[in-house]
Design a protein around this motif. Structure first.
Motif, mmCIF file in Angstrom:
data_model
loop_
_atom_site.group_PDB
_atom_site.id
_atom_site.type_symbol
_atom_site.label_atom_id
_atom_site.label_comp_id
_atom_site.label_asym_id
_atom_site.label_seq_id
_atom_site.Cartn_x
_atom_site.Cartn_y
_atom_site.Cartn_z
ATOM 1 N N ASP A 246 42.790 23.303 69.301
ATOM 2 C CA ASP A 246 43.614 22.335 70.026
ATOM 3 C C ASP A 246 43.649 22.733 71.497
ATOM 4 O OD1 ASP A 246 44.459 20.699 67.839
ATOM 5 O OD2 ASP A 246 45.733 22.344 67.185
ATOM 6 N N GLU A 249 45.000 18.064 76.949
ATOM 7 C CA GLU A 249 44.143 16.932 77.274
ATOM 8 C C GLU A 249 43.572 17.009 78.682
ATOM 9 O OE1 GLU A 249 45.995 13.100 77.691
ATOM 10 O OE2 GLU A 249 47.979 13.979 77.817
ATOM 11 N N LEU A 252 40.148 18.781 78.597
ATOM 12 C CA LEU A 252 39.090 18.337 77.691
ATOM 13 C C LEU A 252 37.823 17.936 78.434
ATOM 14 C CD1 LEU A 252 41.061 16.207 75.072
ATOM 15 C CD2 LEU A 252 39.904 18.379 74.684
ATOM 16 N N VAL A 280 33.284 17.658 70.417
ATOM 17 C CA VAL A 280 34.564 17.385 71.059
ATOM 18 C C VAL A 280 35.070 16.061 70.500
ATOM 19 C CG1 VAL A 280 35.783 17.023 73.238
ATOM 20 C CG2 VAL A 280 33.842 18.600 73.151
ATOM 21 N N TYR A 281 36.181 16.111 69.805
ATOM 22 C CA TYR A 281 36.701 14.907 69.169
ATOM 23 C C TYR A 281 37.122 13.893 70.240
ATOM 24 C CZ TYR A 281 36.712 17.385 64.717
ATOM 25 O OH TYR A 281 36.334 18.067 63.592
ATOM 26 N N THR A 283 39.515 11.678 70.394
ATOM 27 C CA THR A 283 40.895 11.207 70.429
ATOM 28 C C THR A 283 41.834 12.317 70.873
ATOM 29 O OG1 THR A 283 41.184 11.759 68.081
ATOM 30 C CG2 THR A 283 40.490 9.502 68.624
ATOM 31 N N VAL A 284 43.046 11.915 71.291
ATOM 32 C CA VAL A 284 44.093 12.847 71.712
ATOM 33 C C VAL A 284 45.327 12.588 70.860
ATOM 34 C CG1 VAL A 284 45.641 13.495 73.599
ATOM 35 C CG2 VAL A 284 43.232 13.037 74.077
ATOM 36 N N ASP A 285 45.942 13.658 70.396
ATOM 37 C CA ASP A 285 47.162 13.542 69.604
ATOM 38 C C ASP A 285 48.295 13.070 70.515
ATOM 39 O OD1 ASP A 285 49.514 13.908 68.148
ATOM 40 O OD2 ASP A 285 48.702 15.605 67.049
ATOM 41 N N ARG A 289 49.820 15.849 72.851
ATOM 42 C CA ARG A 289 48.986 15.664 74.043
ATOM 43 C C ARG A 289 47.855 16.692 74.087
ATOM 44 N NH1 ARG A 289 49.634 10.988 74.269
ATOM 45 N NH2 ARG A 289 48.141 11.130 75.968
ATOM 46 N N THR A 290 47.252 16.940 72.940
ATOM 47 C CA THR A 290 46.112 17.848 72.861
ATOM 48 C C THR A 290 44.954 17.136 72.189
ATOM 49 O OG1 THR A 290 46.859 18.767 70.738
ATOM 50 C CG2 THR A 290 47.548 19.908 72.751
ATOM 51 N N GLY A 291 43.761 17.569 72.529
ATOM 52 C CA GLY A 291 42.559 17.101 71.861
ATOM 53 C C GLY A 291 41.973 18.227 71.036
ATOM 54 N N ARG A 292 40.990 17.908 70.208
ATOM 55 C CA ARG A 292 40.431 18.905 69.305
ATOM 56 C C ARG A 292 38.966 19.181 69.631
ATOM 57 N NH1 ARG A 292 41.126 17.989 63.225
ATOM 58 N NH2 ARG A 292 40.128 15.975 63.698
#
Length: 568
Positions: A246, A249, A252, A280-281, A283-285, A289-292
């Protein structure tokens, strides 16, 4: 190169000025103790005199009353000058602001997960009964080629008989078609080869593991009846694992597939610490406010287990950018700032906007230019001294902000004289262009130094941007020296200085006998006479009338009637 006679005189007298200034400085304490008034040049504060009607031997400026600390001149309301002995004592070390490649270390956390690419699902393609199941529980290891179970299936038996009949007939097309049918029903290569060799039906067909791994799911037992599509078991290899990280954002965009990553595993300190970003996924949670990120890590040792925690570091190339050593950046209630080293023991605080920090360097987004020299060691003592002097000077200074009109900014006589030097330089450029000689770039250096002080003092007022833009034009002229490039620099200088001429102190410049011209192309210039001499060419031009208003100059005593542009 042609040098005007007055400028040549200034150069010749400058050498004598240094010795004269030193002599007068040696007598400063005696003059002060006797109560005798001291006078200095606004542009060259190291020159001290007791002559109230004297002029600076370097630039010809009229002298103004010196402050009580003239023996240690400041570089402005927020700057200081320090003797070489003190510089050595406090260990001042400087560094140059330069464009340098920057790398940024990104931090993230993540967990170990199984690599889905190394997962094998054993499913049935035909109905039948499982016999001799070799795998008894989840976690059993399986090697490639191991017989997992045997399958009794009437459909497979019938297909085998058709294959044997095709072999007896010798019809290659039929043999190929029936062989393909056996494969589609799940009969593997070794079993088909055995059938072809023995020419006998295999009632209980061996089902082998095509890939090795650990049994992660077991859905049947010995003797179970299965149908087409039923999952018998799942094998998972852990030679490589995924770390799902994680990351904030805002970081990223700095990460892409293929980048190297360094990982620390508290539960497996001896595990492989190197990995590679695999995905790198997109989408952002919205909650965190994190990406995966998905990172592939070798697990040949088998020490990494799904669910384990990982601390991740990814070094990214941020590109080349203007930067200074991180220790040179000071932070307080004013925000980030540095101490500029102006040379000859002079220092000036400068507010800056900082960006990323990495490798001991901090990015400077605004406030400095490449080549500016900043203090990297000992700056705390210099900054404290500058703030102390600023505090004392602010006791006797009226306040102004960005809403204060130019003609209402409080200026004393010395400050107005300093600003006059921009007009002096415009006159110098005009003469060089109209007489056809190259300017001497070193003549611009004192004004650039002086403008640093003015920019610091009036940065929060409407005068601040004027000084900053004229600085840029002066640097442009210094590189141009003559011809069309110098004409462009003069045009930029006048465009920047025009608001001060017309709104700041127009009556002052009218009283000094200056004439402002504008040609049909919109280019401006200053002359000491009303006889038109266009430095930009032969375009028609006309004089611009001075507005009838005077800047709010706070004078402590009447200013002597003299030409402030002498010797420029």
């Amino acid at each position: 190169m042609r040098i005007p006679s007055l400028l040549l005189l200034a150069l010749l007298t400058a050498l004598a000025a240094c010795g004269e200034a030193s002599l007068k400085r040696s007598d400063t304490a005696e003059a002060e103790s006797s109560g005798e008034a001291l006078y200095t040049c606004p542009m060259h504060p190291h020159y001290i005199s007791t002559d109230p009607d004297g002029s600076c031997p370097i630039c010809g400026m009229d002298l103004v009353p010196a402050s009580s600390d003239a023996a240690l001149p400041t570089t402005g309301s927020a700057g200081i000058a320090v003797t070489p002995e003190i510089i050595q004592t406090i260990g001042v070390r400087t560094a140059v602001a330069k464009v340098t490649p920057m790398t940024q270390m990104l931090r993230a956390f993540g967990t170990v997960e199984a690599n889905e690419r190394q997962e094998t699902v054993v499913a049935s393609r035909v109905e039948g009964w499982i016999e001799d199941l070799a795998v008894r529980a989840v976690g059993d290891p399986v090697d490639p080629g191991t017989v997992l179970y045997r399958l009794y299936s009437p459909d497979l038996i019938a297909a085998q008989k058709d294959f044997l009949n095709a072999l007896d007939i010798g019809n290659e097309a039929r043999i190929s078609a029936v062989r393909q049918r056996l494969v589609s029903l799940g009969m593997q290569g070794p079993s088909i080869a055995e059938l072809e060799r023995s020419r006998e039906v295999i009632e209980r067909v061996a089902i082998r593991a095509e890939d090795g791994g650990i049994v992660s799911e077991l859905n049947t037992r010995d003797g179970d009846y299965i149908k087409p599509g039923d999952d018998v078991m799942t094998l998972q290899s852990y030679e490589d694992v995924w770390v799902i990280a994680d990351m904030p954002e805002q970081d990223l965009h700095l990460v892409s597939a293929g980048q190297a990553a360094t990982l620390d595993f508290p539960s497996a300190p001896d595990a492989d610490s190197s990995g590679r970003v695999d995905y790198v996924y997109p989408t952002v949670d919205p909650a965190t406010r994190t990406g995966r990120l998905r990172i592939v890590v070798s697990n040949a040792s088998g020490r990494l287990r799904p669910g384990a925690y990982a601390d991740i570091r990814i070094e990214t190339e941020a590109g080349a950018m203007l930067a200074v050593p991180s220790e040179a950046v000071l932070r307080d209630s004013r925000g980030a700032h540095v101490i500029l080293a102006l040379g000859e023991g002079r220092f000036l605080p400068r507010v800056v906007e900082t960006g990323m920090s990495a490798g001991g360097m901090t990015e400077i987004e605004a406030g400095l230019q490449e080549g500016d020299r900043v203090v990297a060691s000992g700056q705390y003592l210099l900054d404290s001294e500058a703030k102390l002097r600023e505090g004392f000077s602010s006791l006797n200074r009226l306040q102004a902000d960005e809403d204060t009109p130019l003609d209402r900014i409080p200026l004393d006589q010395a400050t107005l004289a300093q600003i006059d030097h921009f007009a002096d330089m415009a006159l110098y450029f005009h003469e060089a262009l109209t007489d056809g000689y190259a300017i001497e770039p070193s003549f611009i250096d004192p004004l650039l130094t002086l403008s640093e002080s003015l920019a610091g003092r009036f940065g929060g007022t409407r005068l601040g941007p004027i000084v900053t833009e004229t600085q840029a034009a002066l640097r442009e002229a210094k590189a141009a020296e003559k011809g069309e490039p110098l004409a462009e620099a003069l045009s930029d200088l006048m465009e920047a200085f025009e608001p001060w001429l017309m709104e700041g102190a127009p009556q002052h410049y009218a009283d000094e006998g200056l004439t402002l011209f504008r040609d049909v192309n919109g280019h401006l210039w200053l002359q000491e006479s009303s006889v038109l001499r266009n430095p930009y060419g032969t375009a028609d031009a006309e004089s611009v009338a001075w507005p009838e208003r005077m800047a709010a100059v706070r004078e402590t005593e009447p200013r002597p009637a003299s030409d402030p542009h002498a010797n420029h």
